[in-house]
Enzyme design. Sequence first.
Site, PDB file in Angstrom:
ATOM      1  N   ARG A  60       2.094   0.943  10.269  1.00 12.75           N
ATOM      2  CA  ARG A  60       1.732   1.416   8.936  1.00 12.75           C
ATOM      3  C   ARG A  60       2.919   1.264   8.003  1.00 12.75           C
ATOM      4  O   ARG A  60       3.814   2.094   7.980  1.00 12.75           O
ATOM      5  CB  ARG A  60       1.281   2.874   9.000  1.00 12.75           C
TER       6      ARG A  60
ATOM      7  N   GLU B 119      -6.549  -1.224  15.183  1.00 11.73           N
ATOM      8  CA  GLU B 119      -7.137  -2.180  14.243  1.00 11.73           C
ATOM      9  C   GLU B 119      -6.102  -3.237  13.838  1.00 11.73           C
ATOM     10  O   GLU B 119      -4.972  -2.904  13.472  1.00 11.73           O
ATOM     11  CB  GLU B 119      -7.601  -1.416  12.996  1.00 11.73           C
TER      12      GLU B 119
ATOM     13  N   ARG C  30       1.168  -6.218  12.528  1.00  9.31           N
ATOM     14  CA  ARG C  30       0.534  -5.629  13.705  1.00  9.31           C
ATOM     15  C   ARG C  30       0.429  -6.654  14.839  1.00  9.31           C
ATOM     16  O   ARG C  30       0.456  -6.290  16.017  1.00  9.31           O
ATOM     17  CB  ARG C  30      -0.846  -5.069  13.349  1.00  9.31           C
TER      18      ARG C  30
ATOM     19  N   ARG D  58       0.850  -1.200   0.000  1.00  5.05           N
ATOM     20  CA  ARG D  58       0.000   0.000   0.000  1.00  5.05           C
ATOM     21  C   ARG D  58       0.879   1.240   0.000  1.00  5.05           C
ATOM     22  O   ARG D  58       1.831   1.336   0.774  1.00  5.05           O
ATOM     23  CB  ARG D  58      -0.902   0.011   1.242  1.00  5.05           C
TER      24      ARG D  58
END
Length: 425
Positions: A278, A350, A392, A263
């Site tokens: 991220r 998340e 994560r 991403r």
Amino acid sequence: MLDIKVIREEPGRVKQAILDRDTSAEVADVDGALEMDARRRALLVEVEDLKHQRNKASDDIVRLKKEGGDTSAIVEKMRAISERIKELDGEVRDVEAEIGKIMLDIPNIPHETVPVGPDEESNVEVRRWGEKPSFTFKPKPHWEIGEALGILDFERGAKIAASRFTLLRDSGALLERALINFMLDLHTREHGYTEVFPPILGNRETFTATGQLPKFEEDMYVCNDDLLLVPTAEVPVTNIHRDEILPEEDLTIKYVAYTPCFRREAGSYGKDVRGLIRQHQFNKVEMVKFAHPDKGFDELEAMIINAEEVLRRLGIHHRVMLLSTGDLGFSAAKCYDLEVWLPAAGEFREISSCSCCTDFQARRANIRFKPSGGGKPRFVHTLNGSGLAVGRTVAAILENFQLDDGRVVVPPVLQPYMGGKTVIE
RNA sequence: GGAGAGAUGGCCGAGUGGACUAAGGCGCACGCCUGGAAAGCGUGUGGGCGGGUAGACCUCGUCCCGUGGGUUCAAAUCCCACUCUCUCCGCCA
């Protein structure tokens, strides 16, 4: 893509759904779609009648020729009609292209159980599992733990590629691999998913089917030959059954796939710049389902429980959030986020997102099933959910199981996957 | 990267401008036959869009022979471009 019939019959409901999502109305042009749709049908009535005439004339020509008659009058007449058909066909093509463009930009309609609200503030906590771990010291963020242990190397990741790429080393690489295997084993052996390993590049048709294109191209890495790196396995795995009609008795089809994900994170400068949260490249185990439309939302409940089970077995505090209309993804009708506790920041983050896309993707991807009792093929419901985002999860393990001396306890369920290692030191 | 061959229905496969409403076979479904089954015989067999309908079913029309254009009164069939598959050669984990 929505059913044009829904827009035709309930334009008010569609417009309200768009407002609830906080999508700008000039982008999701419902009135434009309605107008073009009416125009299209009027054109079809006209052109199909002309084609009917042409087909009849063709038969007449054959008959006349066989009888030795003169066909020049009818041929002359058909010349004009054919010319008109060609014009109208062109107009139909243009109108359909216009409708297609509009339809691809209209998001899915949220399910009635989704709370209405502009952003994540309106999300609703559904349940919570476990407890915050208590520390006799101030818990460190995972990037400090990982760097001190020599298992996370952000500097070299940035040297090799760019910022937001990370080099895993030694027990860090092993932990990553252990988690992937643990998650895949859990979902295949106990939750009934079939493992697949798809291509990690996809073409534009594939990305359009799941809704990443045309609206979100700037979030993707685009490669040569018009191929794009997948941002999630949802994209290639959902496309497994593109343009297929499945037997009803095959439903629900459940796949699980490990893939790297890519991403660009355009527009997120300054957010989560440190650590694994991220990244431009990360690993994820993804669950995808193809369900009967009557079962879509039941399958969503089952899927979020499957995702939670990973954190339960690892023994990490977490909660489940029902996303509000404003926080919902473009293709989703309903979505649960699974949030994991990160003690250093003292907040939930998340770690999984499980969505039911109803027939929105299925319509774009043309994925249907044949009812076993007979009748026309119907669109399936597609679902996807992380099970889980691996990076994560690594961050959550490092932070939740850290010791005061900087070592990290390996959760028992992972130890067999790490050669019996009980502590990372 | 080079050379060649190909793409037709669920599958195999015929089809060089009008009878293609796509032959034939296989498969599948239903029926006849049978104590039951097989064989045999008969019937049927996909999808999209639109009209008649608010919808179901039904019905009428239209489109679909890899995709997109073109030629023609008319295209599975002729022309152009593209995509994909296969074979051989080269390179390669």
